[in-house]
Write a protein that holds these residues in place. Structure first.
Motif, mmCIF file in Angstrom:
data_model
loop_
_atom_site.group_PDB
_atom_site.id
_atom_site.type_symbol
_atom_site.label_atom_id
_atom_site.label_comp_id
_atom_site.label_asym_id
_atom_site.label_seq_id
_atom_site.Cartn_x
_atom_site.Cartn_y
_atom_site.Cartn_z
ATOM 1 N N UNK A 1 -4.313 7.736 1.502
ATOM 2 C CA UNK A 1 -5.309 8.738 1.129
ATOM 3 C C UNK A 1 -5.160 9.155 -0.330
ATOM 4 N N UNK A 2 -6.148 9.907 -0.866
ATOM 5 C CA UNK A 2 -6.100 10.270 -2.284
ATOM 6 C C UNK A 2 -4.793 10.949 -2.685
ATOM 7 N N UNK A 3 -4.275 10.521 -3.848
ATOM 8 C CA UNK A 3 -3.092 11.115 -4.492
ATOM 9 C C UNK A 3 -1.816 10.973 -3.684
ATOM 10 N N UNK A 4 -1.782 10.068 -2.714
ATOM 11 C CA UNK A 4 -0.532 9.801 -1.997
ATOM 12 C C UNK A 4 0.328 8.858 -2.822
ATOM 13 N N UNK A 5 1.658 8.904 -2.598
ATOM 14 C CA UNK A 5 2.588 8.119 -3.398
ATOM 15 C C UNK A 5 3.613 7.432 -2.515
ATOM 16 N N UNK A 6 3.740 6.131 -2.694
ATOM 17 C CA UNK A 6 4.824 5.363 -2.093
ATOM 18 C C UNK A 6 5.805 5.045 -3.203
#
Length: 226
Positions: free
Chosen positions: A154-159
């Motif tokens: 989803x928007x602005x998620x970070x892995x």
């Protein structure tokens, strides 16, 4: 320049149509599961539904040309399982990944068929993103990550580096998964969560740090960043 059919006539379809055009292609029309939507204008002043899902699948099964003179299909189905099903139903028909011009992709990154990467997405070195994945606006896939088929960031998620996300998993808006953690197939990570432990398949976690809401208990803390 390729003429695309956008498979999905809802809100996500409108966004994917914008992505198709931003990537330098054209939209010939939309495909929707509901045959009653035939002819309905999906975008104000834009393209309409030109075929039902059944009509598209009949053309694919018969080896006939795609409806509306399209040369390829862009997946725009929000549900992870349904999107993966749609790609499988296309067989070998063209469904290339679509990348917004403002996205940043490493030359060593790999994106699968039917995957969409929206504005300001970052996919860094040696990351592998599977088929039919949504990399939503501003999401980040760091080096050496693996994202399974049919997943949604989803928007602005970070892995962070070395994260593994299983098939059909959903990472909520603004969530962060720390380095080396695994998120299992079909798992859900709530919006804004910080995931510091492995999430087993089918589990739902949320919070900072993320805690189990349903499904199976989380695994041990992820390894430190190398």
């Amino acid at each position: 320049m390729t003429a695309f059919l956008v498979w999905g006539g809802g809100g996500h379809g409108r966004v994917v149509a914008d992505l198709v055009r931003a990537a330098g292609h054209t939209v010939t029309g939309f495909v929707d599961r509901d045959p009653a939507k035939w002819g309905a204008v999906v975008e104000p002043g834009g393209a309409a539904v030109v075929a039902s899902e059944a009509e598209l699948l009949q053309a694919v099964a018969a080896g006939a040309p795609l409806p509306a003179g399209a040369g390829a299909v862009a997946l725009a189905v929000g549900n992870n399982a349904d999107r993966a099903r749609c790609l499988a139903a296309l067989g070998g028909r063209a469904a290339p990944p679509l990348v917004h011009p403002s996205a940043v992709l490493s030359p060593s990154a790999v994106l699968g068929r039917g995957t969409v990467a929206f504005a300001r997405v970052v996919v860094n070195a040696a990351a592998v993103v599977g088929d039919a994945v949504i990399l939503n606006t501003g999401s980040i896939v760091e080096h050496d990550c693996r994202v399974g088929h049919g997943a949604h960031l989803s928007p602005a998620s970070s892995l962070c580096g070395g994260v593994h996300v299983g098939d059909g998993a959903w990472i909520g808006a603004g969530a962060t998964v720390i380095p080396g953690v695994r998120v299992g197939a079909g798992a859900v990570v709530g919006a804004g969560a910080t995931v510091v432990r492995d999430v087993l398949p089918g589990a739902t976690v949320a919070g900072v740090p993320a805690r189990l809401l349903s499904g199976t208990a989380p695994g041990p803390p992820g390894p430190a960043h190398p």
